[in-house]
Scaffold this active site. Structure first.
Site, PDB file in Angstrom:
ATOM      1  N   ALA A  22      31.577  32.192  36.593  1.00  0.00           N
ATOM      2  CA  ALA A  22      32.664  32.902  37.236  1.00  0.00           C
ATOM      3  C   ALA A  22      33.750  32.982  36.588  1.00  0.00           C
ATOM      4  O   ALA A  22      34.679  33.885  37.519  1.00  0.00           O
ATOM      5  CB  ALA A  22      33.127  30.991  37.844  1.00  0.00           C
ATOM      6  N   ALA A  23      33.906  32.932  35.161  1.00  0.00           N
ATOM      7  CA  ALA A  23      35.915  33.201  34.683  1.00  0.00           C
ATOM      8  C   ALA A  23      35.783  34.811  34.477  1.00  0.00           C
ATOM      9  O   ALA A  23      34.914  35.158  33.772  1.00  0.00           O
ATOM     10  CB  ALA A  23      35.766  32.267  33.490  1.00  0.00           C
ATOM     11  N   PRO A  24      37.172  35.148  34.571  1.00  0.00           N
ATOM     12  CA  PRO A  24      37.715  34.928  35.303  1.00  0.00           C
ATOM     13  C   PRO A  24      38.577  34.473  36.610  1.00  0.00           C
ATOM     14  O   PRO A  24      39.516  34.140  37.103  1.00  0.00           O
ATOM     15  CB  PRO A  24      38.865  35.831  34.890  1.00  0.00           C
ATOM     16  CG  PRO A  24      38.057  37.451  34.908  1.00  0.00           C
ATOM     17  CD  PRO A  24      36.897  36.734  34.657  1.00  0.00           C
ATOM     18  N   CYS A  42      28.235  44.506  35.343  1.00  0.00           N
ATOM     19  CA  CYS A  42      28.912  45.438  35.390  1.00  0.00           C
ATOM     20  C   CYS A  42      28.099  46.622  33.781  1.00  0.00           C
ATOM     21  O   CYS A  42      29.321  46.725  33.070  1.00  0.00           O
ATOM     22  CB  CYS A  42      30.340  45.263  35.194  1.00  0.00           C
ATOM     23  SG  CYS A  42      29.988  44.106  33.320  1.00  0.00           S
TER      24      CYS A  42
END
Length: 412
Positions: free
Chosen positions: A232-234, A350
């Site tokens: 999950a980060a950031p 990404c």
């Protein structure tokens, strides 16, 4: 963040560092032609001083050429002495004299060398992309990667509505365009120090590329659901999911590193989100009750984000992609074990590389007949959905980062 430089100097420093890293392939090609001996073996101070000076000569027009040369020569002299300073002087003056007649590899003789040098991308990437997209698209893609990044904001509707947000942007004269694929995103026309604006501190918006919103829309969450965000980060995607759920339900946001979890917590606190439970854990070892939705934003090569992170293209090679795919597959397998029957898993990256994207999905579906691929065009604009029913954005076509997502339904 922590220097005493003025705003103007900071902007120039940012421009020089990013610009040199972005255009290093072209700069080094030119410098190699004028440097006596092997430029790649020159001492780093000399190499970088020449790159910074040449970048200013080629791409910036505010500083006169004689000042650029003098600055570079003084810098090298201070650190390395007179001889390297003389070399710096000679190389730069020669280039400036021949500036209008610089030559690159001939695309008709060697297209890959031409693309790599002129558009400043590593050779292995140029070769790969030409095979996949053809010359015209590759030139457009590389051009998009070399553009200065656009700043995109996502409105936080837990704190502000559209009308008020748009009038706030107008009140400080920030010109914007609404996202092409989601009206929750606003593209600003100029890069500004937006984090110092009081409304950032008050959590009215997040700085987030539009491409990162697509997997969240694909999850198709509803208020009251339980959602797992595995890497999950950031925290940008967790925050958007919370907004889409109207801050009602539960989101478990995992990350392996405590420092990143703390950062994520600060981000989400600023946005006024209260439904997220933060957990520091290795996603592969995490155990819990089953979830309605699972988002796996997998670790990837990041090759869709080169306009924002130009250093990635020089750090990655083919081996990195091959090394990442087993982890991506393992994480997807784990995600599939965390979702309820009838629930959905969204896998996203990404990057624009097939081995990290659709090939991971194909392999997973072969091994897990109890899952089916759900057509993404039921949830997002058809223009960014590929022939397989997955989201695949491309920087030159969609004016946002290159990113992939697929939605998988657990049948039983």
């Amino acid at each position: 963040k922590h220097t005493d430089l003025s705003g103007q100097d900071k902007a120039l420093l940012y421009e020089l560092v990013h610009g040199v890293v972005r255009w290093m392939g072209r700069l080094d090609w030119i410098l190699s032609g004028f440097y006596k001996g092997q430029f790649s073996k020159a001492i780093p101070v000399l190499k970088n001083a020449l790159r910074v000076a040449l970048y200013q000569v080629m791409f910036l027009d505010k500083i006169p050429e004689y000042a650029i040369v003098n600055e570079a020569v003084d810098f090298v002299k201070k650190l390395q002495g007179q001889k390297p300073a003389d070399i710096t002087n000679a190389v730069l003056r020669n280039i400036i004299r021949s500036k209008n007649g610089l030559r690159y590899p001939d695309p008709n003789e060697n297209l890959i060398s031409y693309l790599a040098a002129y558009y400043s991308h590593p050779t292995w990437l140029a070769k790969r992309w030409v095979e996949r997209y053809g010359r015209e698209n590759v030139e457009a893609l590389m051009n998009a990667n070399n553009e200065r990044p656009v700043l995109t904001l996502r409105i936080n509707q837990l704190k502000v509505d559209r009308q008020e947000f748009e009038s706030l942007l107008q009140s400080v004269n920030l010109k914007y365009a609404i996202g092409s694929f989601s009206k929750d995103f606003y593209r600003l026309q100029i890069l500004t120090n937006i984090q110092s604006w009081q409304y950032f501190a008050e959590g009215y918006f997040a700085i987030q590329d539009e491409s990162t919103g697509m997997p969240c829309l694909l999850l198709d969450v509803k208020p009251g659901m339980r959602v797992l965000d595995m890497c999950a980060a950031p925290g940008g995607k967790s925050a958007y999911i919370a907004d889409l759920m109207n801050n009602s339900g539960e989101i478990v946001s995992l990350d392996k590193f405590e420092s990143r979890v703390k950062l994520m917590q600060a981000n989400l606190d600023r946005l006024g989100i209260s439904i997220v439970k933060f957990v520091t854990a290795d996603a592969l070892e995490y155990e819990d009750e089953l979830f309605d939705r699972v988002l796996l934003d997998a670790p990837c090569s990041g090759l869709g984000t080169l306009s924002k992170k130009p250093d990635i293209k020089w750090k990655r090679d083919l081996l990195d992609i091959k090394k990442l795919t087993p982890l991506q597959s393992d994480l997807l397998q784990k995600a599939s074990e965390m979702v309820k029957p009838g629930g959905a898993v969204v896998y996203s990256t990404c990057t624009i590389e097939p081995e990290e994207n659709y090939e991971i999905i194909t392999k997973f579906l072969l091994e897990n007949p109890n899952f089916a691929l759900d057509d993404a065009s039921n949830f997002v604009d058809k223009r960014i959905v590929d022939e397989n029913g997955c989201i695949q954005s491309l920087p030159h076509r969609d004016k946002m980062d290159g990113a992939f997502s697929a939605r998988l339904i657990r049948k039983e």
